[in-house]
Design a protein around this motif. Structure first.
Motif, mmCIF file in Angstrom:
data_model
loop_
_atom_site.group_PDB
_atom_site.id
_atom_site.type_symbol
_atom_site.label_atom_id
_atom_site.label_comp_id
_atom_site.label_asym_id
_atom_site.label_seq_id
_atom_site.Cartn_x
_atom_site.Cartn_y
_atom_site.Cartn_z
ATOM 1 N N ALA A 26 41.025 -11.084 106.306
ATOM 2 C CA ALA A 26 40.876 -9.632 106.174
ATOM 3 C C ALA A 26 42.238 -8.938 106.146
ATOM 4 O O ALA A 26 42.449 -7.985 105.382
ATOM 5 C CB ALA A 26 40.030 -9.095 107.313
ATOM 6 N N LEU A 27 43.165 -9.425 106.966
ATOM 7 C CA LEU A 27 44.496 -8.814 106.990
ATOM 8 C C LEU A 27 45.238 -9.068 105.686
ATOM 9 O O LEU A 27 45.946 -8.192 105.179
ATOM 10 C CB LEU A 27 45.292 -9.354 108.174
ATOM 11 N N LEU A 28 45.079 -10.266 105.123
ATOM 12 C CA LEU A 28 45.705 -10.536 103.833
ATOM 13 C C LEU A 28 45.073 -9.698 102.726
ATOM 14 O O LEU A 28 45.769 -9.199 101.835
ATOM 15 C CB LEU A 28 45.589 -12.021 103.492
ATOM 16 N N ALA A 29 43.761 -9.538 102.788
ATOM 17 C CA ALA A 29 43.068 -8.757 101.759
ATOM 18 C C ALA A 29 43.556 -7.311 101.730
ATOM 19 O O ALA A 29 43.543 -6.668 100.671
ATOM 20 C CB ALA A 29 41.561 -8.806 101.994
ATOM 21 N N LYS A 30 43.986 -6.798 102.867
ATOM 22 C CA LYS A 30 44.491 -5.424 102.923
ATOM 23 C C LYS A 30 45.778 -5.249 102.121
ATOM 24 O O LYS A 30 46.167 -4.119 101.803
ATOM 25 C CB LYS A 30 44.726 -5.002 104.367
ATOM 26 N N GLN A 31 46.458 -6.355 101.810
ATOM 27 C CA GLN A 31 47.701 -6.278 101.049
ATOM 28 C C GLN A 31 47.467 -6.152 99.549
ATOM 29 O O GLN A 31 48.414 -5.888 98.796
ATOM 30 C CB GLN A 31 48.548 -7.534 101.316
ATOM 31 N N PHE A 57 44.795 -13.061 93.043
ATOM 32 C CA PHE A 57 45.083 -14.470 92.773
ATOM 33 C C PHE A 57 46.088 -15.020 93.786
ATOM 34 O O PHE A 57 45.937 -16.140 94.287
ATOM 35 C CB PHE A 57 45.641 -14.640 91.364
ATOM 36 N N LEU A 58 47.120 -14.249 94.085
ATOM 37 C CA LEU A 58 48.169 -14.736 94.992
ATOM 38 C C LEU A 58 47.654 -14.870 96.421
ATOM 39 O O LEU A 58 47.988 -15.836 97.113
ATOM 40 C CB LEU A 58 49.376 -13.806 94.933
ATOM 41 N N VAL A 59 46.856 -13.917 96.873
ATOM 42 C CA VAL A 59 46.291 -14.013 98.221
ATOM 43 C C VAL A 59 45.373 -15.228 98.323
ATOM 44 O O VAL A 59 45.431 -15.997 99.291
ATOM 45 C CB VAL A 59 45.543 -12.716 98.582
ATOM 46 N N ALA A 60 44.522 -15.421 97.312
ATOM 47 C CA ALA A 60 43.653 -16.597 97.320
ATOM 48 C C ALA A 60 44.481 -17.883 97.329
ATOM 49 O O ALA A 60 44.151 -18.841 98.035
ATOM 50 C CB ALA A 60 42.721 -16.569 96.114
ATOM 51 N N GLY A 61 45.556 -17.898 96.560
ATOM 52 C CA GLY A 61 46.411 -19.072 96.525
ATOM 53 C C GLY A 61 47.119 -19.322 97.844
ATOM 54 O O GLY A 61 47.263 -20.482 98.266
ATOM 55 N N ASP A 84 55.563 -13.626 103.120
ATOM 56 C CA ASP A 84 56.196 -13.147 104.344
ATOM 57 C C ASP A 84 55.172 -12.440 105.230
ATOM 58 O O ASP A 84 55.163 -12.623 106.458
ATOM 59 C CB ASP A 84 57.340 -12.197 103.998
ATOM 60 N N VAL A 85 54.290 -11.658 104.623
ATOM 61 C CA VAL A 85 53.216 -11.005 105.386
ATOM 62 C C VAL A 85 52.300 -12.064 105.998
ATOM 63 O O VAL A 85 51.891 -11.956 107.161
ATOM 64 C CB VAL A 85 52.421 -10.045 104.486
ATOM 65 N N GLU A 86 51.964 -13.083 105.210
ATOM 66 C CA GLU A 86 51.087 -14.152 105.698
ATOM 67 C C GLU A 86 51.680 -14.822 106.928
ATOM 68 O O GLU A 86 50.972 -15.100 107.919
ATOM 69 C CB GLU A 86 50.867 -15.173 104.584
ATOM 70 N N ALA A 87 52.984 -15.082 106.896
ATOM 71 C CA ALA A 87 53.643 -15.695 108.051
ATOM 72 C C ALA A 87 53.647 -14.750 109.248
ATOM 73 O O ALA A 87 53.483 -15.190 110.396
ATOM 74 C CB ALA A 87 55.070 -16.099 107.680
ATOM 75 N N PRO A 105 46.862 -3.735 86.619
ATOM 76 C CA PRO A 105 46.543 -5.144 86.826
ATOM 77 C C PRO A 105 47.100 -5.726 88.129
ATOM 78 O O PRO A 105 46.941 -6.909 88.383
ATOM 79 C CB PRO A 105 47.196 -5.814 85.620
ATOM 80 N N GLN A 106 47.750 -4.879 88.948
ATOM 81 C CA GLN A 106 48.312 -5.387 90.200
ATOM 82 C C GLN A 106 47.230 -5.967 91.114
ATOM 83 O O GLN A 106 47.478 -6.937 91.841
ATOM 84 C CB GLN A 106 49.070 -4.268 90.923
ATOM 85 N N ARG A 107 46.052 -5.373 91.069
ATOM 86 C CA ARG A 107 44.971 -5.872 91.917
ATOM 87 C C ARG A 107 44.616 -7.312 91.559
ATOM 88 O O ARG A 107 44.397 -8.145 92.449
ATOM 89 C CB ARG A 107 43.746 -4.979 91.765
ATOM 90 N N MET A 108 44.546 -7.616 90.274
ATOM 91 C CA MET A 108 44.234 -8.977 89.854
ATOM 92 C C MET A 108 45.328 -9.945 90.297
ATOM 93 O O MET A 108 45.046 -11.018 90.856
ATOM 94 C CB MET A 108 44.058 -9.048 88.339
ATOM 95 N N LEU A 109 46.579 -9.584 90.063
ATOM 96 C CA LEU A 109 47.685 -10.444 90.466
ATOM 97 C C LEU A 109 47.645 -10.713 91.963
ATOM 98 O O LEU A 109 47.723 -11.870 92.409
ATOM 99 C CB LEU A 109 49.018 -9.795 90.082
ATOM 100 N N ASP A 110 47.519 -9.661 92.763
ATOM 101 C CA ASP A 110 47.508 -9.825 94.216
ATOM 102 C C ASP A 110 46.314 -10.657 94.675
ATOM 103 O O ASP A 110 46.424 -11.461 95.609
ATOM 104 C CB ASP A 110 47.481 -8.461 94.904
#
Length: 220
Positions: A110-115, A128-132, A194-197, A121-126
């Motif tokens: 949930a915290l990552l999803a908030k990013q 994919f990156l959050v899922a990855g 960096d946010v994930e860490a 198209p930024q939403r699509m990029l983010d």
């Protein structure tokens, strides 16, 4: 820092190229491994939930971007494989007299999803990156359990899942690279990593609350 080397030519092995992409900004700590090994059933139940959620996330992206060329063909097999993993974990749980149970979430996803940014198209990029990133952390921690778990059956289970988990975060990278230049992808991935860490930094108050994505990283 994210390190990326060129993607393979057609016909080369994806896993080899994925190994050159270091998604995570900080490695998992020894304390997380100790906690996970001390509470293997809790981690196993949480792992089942993670596989279920990963399948759901792939399907959600397919529906959100219904007409995006190539997306359904890429994510549908991923979702099926995640559900196969879910079933594998359930079988191990059932053999041990347990089943899928509700567990308090560490809030990681949930915290990552908030990013994820709202505008396309930024939403699509983010997305994919959050899922990855989630797949990459899962892969890293399963690799640690495959090596360090005192339980031979769990070592075997986690080890058997590693190759496909590597394909999963590799697939999300490919989806990004098919749509954006690396000059766009890599800086954003570094920010999110960096946010994930940061999300995983700190100490767990109750060791029995250990989860596949609970706190426990070593920041340099």
């Amino acid at each position: 820092m994210v390190v990326v080397s060129p993607m393979p030519a057609e016909g080369q092995c994806l896993e080899k190229s994925v190994a050159s992409i270091r998604w995570l900004a900080a490695p998992t700590s020894a304390s997380w491994v100790e906690q996970a090994n001390a509470h293997p059933i809790e981690v196993l139940i949480d792992h089942a939930h993670c596989e279920r959620k990963a399948a759901g996330a792939a399907v959600q992206l397919m529906f959100r971007y219904l007409c995006e060329p190539g997306l359904g063909e890429a994510l549908s097999p991923l979702a099926r494989e995640e559900l196969e993993h879910f079933e594998q974990v359930l079988e191990v749980l059932k053999a041990r007299g347990r089943y899928l149970e509700p567990l308090p979430s560490p809030g990681y996803g949930a915290l990552l999803a908030k990013q994820v940014r709202r505008a396309e198209p930024q939403r699509m990029l983010d997305s994919f990156l959050v899922a990855g990133l989630i797949e990459a952390r899962s892969h890293e921690r399963m690799a640690l359990l495959a090596e360090h778990s005192p339980d031979p059956e769990l070592r075997s289970l986690y080890g058997a899942l590693l190759a496909s988990e590597a394909r999963h975060f590799g697939l999300y990278w490919v989806l990004c690279e098919q749509r954006w230049d690396r000059s766009v992808i890599v800086p954003r991935l570094e920010e999110l990593a960096d946010v994930e860490a940061d999300i995983l930094s700190g100490d767990l108050e109750r060791p029995e609350d250990v989860r596949m994505h609970s706190v426990g990283v070593s920041r340099g």
